[in-house]
Each structure stands twice: as C-alpha cells, then as structure tokens.
Design a protein around this motif. Structure first.
Motif, PDB file in Angstrom:
ATOM      1  N   MET A 126      36.617  44.206  33.676  1.00 27.64           N
ATOM      2  CA  MET A 126      36.255  43.479  34.908  1.00 27.64           C
ATOM      3  C   MET A 126      37.365  42.484  35.301  1.00 27.64           C
ATOM      4  N   LYS A 127      37.854  41.745  34.261  1.00 27.91           N
ATOM      5  CA  LYS A 127      38.912  40.756  34.493  1.00 27.91           C
ATOM      6  C   LYS A 127      40.149  41.436  35.086  1.00 27.91           C
ATOM      7  N   LYS A 128      40.438  42.635  34.516  1.00 29.60           N
ATOM      8  CA  LYS A 128      41.629  43.376  34.946  1.00 29.60           C
ATOM      9  C   LYS A 128      41.473  43.830  36.394  1.00 29.60           C
ATOM     10  N   LYS A 135      43.603  42.763  39.844  1.00 27.44           N
ATOM     11  CA  LYS A 135      44.289  43.697  40.739  1.00 27.44           C
ATOM     12  C   LYS A 135      43.916  43.445  42.190  1.00 27.44           C
ATOM     13  N   ILE A 136      42.621  43.231  42.435  1.00 27.34           N
ATOM     14  CA  ILE A 136      42.203  43.164  43.843  1.00 27.34           C
ATOM     15  C   ILE A 136      42.342  41.787  44.485  1.00 27.34           C
ATOM     16  N   PHE A 169      44.896  33.322  45.515  1.00 29.69           N
ATOM     17  CA  PHE A 169      43.474  33.041  45.292  1.00 29.69           C
ATOM     18  C   PHE A 169      43.223  32.734  43.813  1.00 29.69           C
ATOM     19  N   ARG A 170      43.867  33.559  42.944  1.00 27.07           N
ATOM     20  CA  ARG A 170      43.663  33.359  41.500  1.00 27.07           C
ATOM     21  C   ARG A 170      44.184  31.988  41.061  1.00 27.07           C
TER      22      ARG A 170
END
Ligand SMILES: Cc1cc2nc3c(=O)[nH]c(=O)nc-3n(C[C@H](O)[C@H](O)[C@H](O)COP(=O)(O)O)c2cc1C
Length: 335
Positions: A1-3, A7-8, A13-14
């Motif tokens: 999920m983290k990966k 990616k998206i 934002f991160r």
C-alpha cells in the motif's frame, strides 16, 4: 500500500504530509508537557507539602538575597514577608518544624536584627517574627539561614588548582572497565553536586541511582533511551537525574531543565574528579517513550527526566570521540 501511494501521490504532497505529521508530533509532545506542567507545578495552587516548601524557600531566599546586598534597605519587603510568615505558620502547624522552617525562621531573625539596628522597630513584622522565634532554641537558628560572612583571603587559596586542565580532561566515555562502581562514591559526589546553583536555591532535583547489579531496571531504562547502542550493557551504574515540577511557578516552565542540567553537569564533573568514566545520555522522549520510562522507573509524579548519566570505571586505555569544539569566535559575541 505504501509503495502504491508513493507512486501515485506527487512528491510535493508527500513532503507536505511528512512535515505536517512532524509538526503535529511536536505539537502533541508540547501539549503533553503543558498538561504535566499544569498538573504538577505549583502554578495554580500550593496543594502539596513540596509546593509549600518551594514557596517558603523562594520567599526566605528573597530575604537572604536582600540582606546580602551591598546596602540592604531597612524595612524591605514588608508585604511579601507578612505573607511568608503566614504560610510558614500554617506549614509548621500542618507538618511540624523541619530544616526548611528552621532556615526560614533563622533568616527572619537576621532580618529582624537588621531592622532593629536601623530603627525600624515600629515595623508590623516585629511582633510576628518575635512570635515565631519564641518557639525556637537559639542554637537551632544559628547559621542556618540569613547571610554568611566571607573573606577573599580565605577563598583564594582554595582556587589554586588548574581548572582548565581539569575541565578539558573530561570526555564522554563509552568504553568502561568491568569493575562495578561503589554506590557510596556516587552518593558522595551527589552530596557535593547539590552545591550547584539553582533558581532561588530551590534544589528541585531528585536523582535515582540504579546500581550495578540491578540489571533488569538498567535494561528497561536503556531500552527506551536513544543513544546507548553498543555500550549500554557495559554501563556499571546508571544515574537518572530528574527535576521536580512541584517547585516551579507559572512562567518558570523551562526552569526545571535549566536547573536540572546544571545539577547533572555538577555530578558529571564530580565523578570525573574522582577518576570515574561518565557519559550523559539524553532523555529527549516523545510521549510514548516517556510512558515507557514512567513504567520502568516509578518516579515521584512531579518528576521530569533531565538526563541519565552512565557511570563506570576507567580502562587503562580507551578511545573517546574527538568532539572538537567550535572556535570561540563562533560562540561568543562581545558587545
Ligand atoms: C544532555 C546530553 C545528552 C547526551 N546524550 C547522549 C547519548 O544519548 N548518547 C551518547 O553517546 N552521548 C550523549 N551525550 C554526549 C555528547 O555526545 C557529548 O557530550 C558531546 O559530544 C561532547 O563530547 P564530550 O562529552 O566528550 O566533551 C549527551 C550529552 C548531553 C549533555
């Protein structure tokens, strides 16, 4: 999920998410500190013996300081001293006489003598102080409070040692000899370190000494300490320096750390003077680490951790981190 999220979601934002998360953590740790300070400091109410003691020390010490000025002002501080006497009477009635009440009365006795000498016998404090003194033997009040006469000539010979070399020869040591440290040396050192200055002489300190063979407690404390990897299991004794919030009032919110730091430094230097190896270990905890610390070491409720001091014997040969100091010009601005 983290990966997948990585990616998206765009990197901006991160980054914003990470910095908000850090900000939130800082805020929540501060909030926890605020709640502790509000609950355990003497800011709102003198609701425990220790809080009243802190108040008495703060107030009698204000009188000691007034008497130690170059030219004390006759009749100074009438209002504050009236309040001090009232709280002191209440303290003695509730808890009985002890060293703190003795020092308070002794200080007030010197104040009275000073005022009388300066013809302030009409001061409303005279009967109040005389009434307090009546309940004491003169010998109990001798030299415990007030001021001390000092003499430069007596002091100078005591200062004739190489402080620079002594101070610069201390290093944080992370490689100890096997031999256990005798707790008596640590206690003697703390008995001297208590002469460190503290705000209004409140000495809001409590030290826990974890002895060499108390492996379980040492391990539990070091497990939540971020900075003893590779040498924690070789520490002989662990000193836990804490400060007591119950001695502080309103805006003194940082004082516990300042006074605690000065006390800890004094212990470190004292142990160094006895040829023991030490390393300060931080107790910069977030809330969950703090909880783990509290669970491991049941301290008084009002105690906040200041730092640990790892103690051991010196090996014949050992290495220390260089820890080069900055040039003086970077640390000092003379104006
Ligand atoms: C409050 C405080 C916390 C410290 N915490 C750690 C620690 O967790 N682990 C460690 O190895 N050293 C710790 N140190 C030691 C410092 O790294 C060291 O004092 C500094 O590098 C200067 O080196 P010196 O002590 O050898 O002069 C701490 C020092 C202080 C004052």
């Amino acid at each position: 999920m983290k990966k997948v999220l990585k990616k998206i979601l765009p990197s901006s934002f991160r980054k914003a998410y990470r910095s908000n998360k850090t900000s939130y953590r800082i805020f929540s740790d501060y909030f926890e500190d605020y709640r502790n300070y509000r609950k355990y400091s003497a800011s709102l109410d003198l609701k425990s013996k220790e809080m009243i003691q802190a108040y008495l020390i703060k107030e009698y010490h204000a009188v000691e300081k007034g008497l130690a000025l170059p030219i004390p002002r006759p009749g100074f501080g009438i209002e504050r001293i009236t309040e001090l006497i009232s709280k002191l009477q209440m303290y003695i009635q509730t808890y009985g006489k002890d060293s703190i009440s003795d020092i308070s009365v002794s200080t007030l006795q010197e104040y009275l003598a000073f005022d009388k000498k300066h013809n302030k016998e009409t001061s409303p404090l005279v009967p109040l102080i005389e009434n307090l003194i009546q309940a004491y033997n003169q010998s109990d009040l001798e030299s415990v409070g007030g001021t001390l006469p000092m003499n430069r000539q007596d002091l100078l010979p005591l200062l004739d040692f190489d402080f620079d070399s002594f101070f610069k020869s201390r290093h944080s040591i992370r490689d100890f000899a096997e031999e256990p440290v005798d707790t008596k040396i640590i206690l003697d050192t703390i008995d001297t370190a208590k002469y460190a200055p503290s705000v209004c002489n409140r000495q809001a300190w409590k030290v826990y000494v974890i002895e060499h063979d108390n492996y379980a407690l040492k391990k539990a404390l070091l497990n939540v300490q971020n900075g003893n990897k590779g040498f924690g299991d070789k520490i002989s004794s662990l000193i836990v320096v804490t400060g007591k919030l119950s001695s502080f009032f309103s805006y003194e919110r940082y004082q516990v750390y300042i006074d605690g730091g000065m006390f800890a430094m004094s212990i470190v230097l004292g142990l160094h003077s006895k040829g023991l190896a030490t390393c300060c270990l931080n107790t910069s905890y977030n809330s969950s680490m703090r909880e783990a610390f509290n669970n491991a070491l049941k301290t008084d409720d009002d105690c906040v951790p200041i730092m640990f001091i790892a103690v051991g014997h010196l090996k014949d040969n050992y290495k220390v981190a260089n820890s080069k100091r900055r040039p003086l010009s970077e640390l000092v601005e003379v104006r």
